[in-house]
Design a protein around this motif. Sequence first.
Motif, PDB file in Angstrom:
ATOM      1  N   THR A  89     -12.216 -11.467  33.796  1.00  0.00           N
ATOM      2  CA  THR A  89     -11.449 -10.272  33.455  1.00  0.00           C
ATOM      3  C   THR A  89     -10.821 -10.444  32.083  1.00  0.00           C
ATOM      4  O   THR A  89     -10.473 -11.556  31.682  1.00  0.00           O
ATOM      5  N   ASN A  90     -10.681  -9.331  31.368  1.00  0.00           N
ATOM      6  CA  ASN A  90     -10.116  -9.339  30.024  1.00  0.00           C
ATOM      7  C   ASN A  90      -9.028  -8.278  29.944  1.00  0.00           C
ATOM      8  O   ASN A  90      -9.310  -7.087  30.082  1.00  0.00           O
ATOM      9  N   THR A  91      -7.796  -8.698  29.720  1.00  0.00           N
ATOM     10  CA  THR A  91      -6.712  -7.728  29.635  1.00  0.00           C
ATOM     11  C   THR A  91      -6.829  -6.925  28.347  1.00  0.00           C
ATOM     12  O   THR A  91      -7.479  -7.336  27.383  1.00  0.00           O
ATOM     13  N   ALA A  92      -6.147  -5.809  28.329  1.00  0.00           N
ATOM     14  CA  ALA A  92      -5.922  -5.110  27.072  1.00  0.00           C
ATOM     15  C   ALA A  92      -4.957  -5.938  26.228  1.00  0.00           C
ATOM     16  O   ALA A  92      -4.300  -6.852  26.723  1.00  0.00           O
ATOM     17  N   VAL A  93      -4.881  -5.629  24.952  1.00  0.00           N
ATOM     18  CA  VAL A  93      -3.917  -6.291  24.084  1.00  0.00           C
ATOM     19  C   VAL A  93      -2.518  -5.799  24.455  1.00  0.00           C
ATOM     20  O   VAL A  93      -2.277  -4.600  24.551  1.00  0.00           O
ATOM     21  N   ALA A 102       1.511  -6.582  34.381  1.00  0.00           N
ATOM     22  CA  ALA A 102       0.914  -5.366  34.932  1.00  0.00           C
ATOM     23  C   ALA A 102      -0.602  -5.372  34.763  1.00  0.00           C
ATOM     24  O   ALA A 102      -1.349  -4.979  35.676  1.00  0.00           O
ATOM     25  N   GLU A 103      -1.077  -5.826  33.598  1.00  0.00           N
ATOM     26  CA  GLU A 103      -2.521  -5.881  33.346  1.00  0.00           C
ATOM     27  C   GLU A 103      -3.207  -6.881  34.276  1.00  0.00           C
ATOM     28  O   GLU A 103      -4.253  -6.590  34.861  1.00  0.00           O
ATOM     29  N   LEU A 104      -2.635  -8.068  34.398  1.00  0.00           N
ATOM     30  CA  LEU A 104      -3.219  -9.082  35.280  1.00  0.00           C
ATOM     31  C   LEU A 104      -3.294  -8.582  36.714  1.00  0.00           C
ATOM     32  O   LEU A 104      -4.311  -8.754  37.401  1.00  0.00           O
ATOM     33  N   THR A 105      -2.225  -7.960  37.160  1.00  0.00           N
ATOM     34  CA  THR A 105      -2.177  -7.445  38.536  1.00  0.00           C
ATOM     35  C   THR A 105      -3.200  -6.339  38.739  1.00  0.00           C
ATOM     36  O   THR A 105      -3.920  -6.308  39.749  1.00  0.00           O
ATOM     37  N   ARG A 106      -3.276  -5.430  37.770  1.00  0.00           N
ATOM     38  CA  ARG A 106      -4.215  -4.309  37.873  1.00  0.00           C
ATOM     39  C   ARG A 106      -5.653  -4.806  37.965  1.00  0.00           C
ATOM     40  O   ARG A 106      -6.431  -4.351  38.825  1.00  0.00           O
ATOM     41  N   VAL A 279       1.699 -15.552  33.598  1.00  0.00           N
ATOM     42  CA  VAL A 279       2.688 -14.904  32.726  1.00  0.00           C
ATOM     43  C   VAL A 279       3.552 -15.961  32.032  1.00  0.00           C
ATOM     44  O   VAL A 279       3.831 -15.880  30.835  1.00  0.00           O
ATOM     45  N   LEU A 280       3.979 -16.969  32.802  1.00  0.00           N
ATOM     46  CA  LEU A 280       4.773 -18.056  32.227  1.00  0.00           C
ATOM     47  C   LEU A 280       4.001 -18.771  31.121  1.00  0.00           C
ATOM     48  O   LEU A 280       4.540 -19.028  30.031  1.00  0.00           O
ATOM     49  N   LEU A 281       2.755 -19.117  31.387  1.00  0.00           N
ATOM     50  CA  LEU A 281       1.939 -19.795  30.383  1.00  0.00           C
ATOM     51  C   LEU A 281       1.780 -18.945  29.129  1.00  0.00           C
ATOM     52  O   LEU A 281       1.831 -19.460  27.999  1.00  0.00           O
ATOM     53  N   THR A 282       1.613 -17.643  29.312  1.00  0.00           N
ATOM     54  CA  THR A 282       1.486 -16.737  28.171  1.00  0.00           C
ATOM     55  C   THR A 282       2.755 -16.736  27.338  1.00  0.00           C
ATOM     56  O   THR A 282       2.706 -16.829  26.101  1.00  0.00           O
TER      57      THR A 282
END
Length: 320
Positions: A89-93, A102-106, A279-282
């Motif tokens: 999966t690739n999130t939006a920017v 929200a992106e990861l969850t979606r 999210v923490l790592l990001t």
Amino acid sequence: MADNTTNAPTYDGPVGRSGNGRMLPTPRTNPVLSLDDGDPADLATIGVEEEFHVVDLHTRELVPRAGELLDRLPAASFTAELHRSVVETNTAVCRTLDEIRAELTRLRQAAVQVADRAGLGIVAAGTVPLRADGDPSVTPTSRYRRMLDEYQLLAREQLICGAQVHVGVSDRDLAVAVTRRVQPWLPVLLALSTSSPYWMGQDSGYASVRSLVWQRWPTAGDPGEVTSAADHEALVAELISSETITDPAMIYFDVRPSAHVPTVELRITDANADVETIVLLTGLFRALVRREVAALRARVERTAVRPPVLRAAVCPYSSG
């Protein structure tokens, strides 16, 4: 290792990899490291690529059915990997951690819903305990088939999943400098993500056996001293001309200037079931990048760590 074939000149779409590995990079001359304030939007953008195993819900074994899911998922956010048992999966920017969450969850929810209807499960972990007998099934593209032919065991046993974090750094020379400066923190980021104690049906004794499997690739780990974008591109060109790798997308350093978007990319971390861990790592990685950019602008010398010491720091994450 996603096998996309178009270059992405700007960082305004999903974070997924799209570099055309078949083009030989042309080293730049007379690089100038930008140490001014730069674009105020720089260092704010973030994105994440997550790789997930596809398993049979009854047997809990890996199954080569990722293609069935990808046929039902949007291509802008989901892509194939080397093995047909993995979906990426690739999130939006994004600009905030709330947006990333929200992106990861979606994206996870979308993948799980499609998989569930097919009797399949999605596993967010560096490795899974079980795999079916027989050779794994490689995604049938010319690039992946060539990798299997050239790398054999390495390609067949690439049954691992990671999470890659991108932080926007538009200046390529600055991105290369930052990759050298964040090296001492990579073992800590790996330790926070570890999720892969099992390998081929056994407890490996390591919290991240994925990282050990990954290190077998000739371009994994620490790239050594790379001083500029031109130096990085020359290194890539040398690896291609020596036939060590076949394309720039096969640069698998633990952290690297991205091959296809203007970012610094963290690659050492396991996939992880906990969205909050990603999210923490990001957030931590973006903070490290920002700190090191500020240190460069202040002309602060970096703390160098010898590659063997850094490698030793990564290895002892035992699960026992």
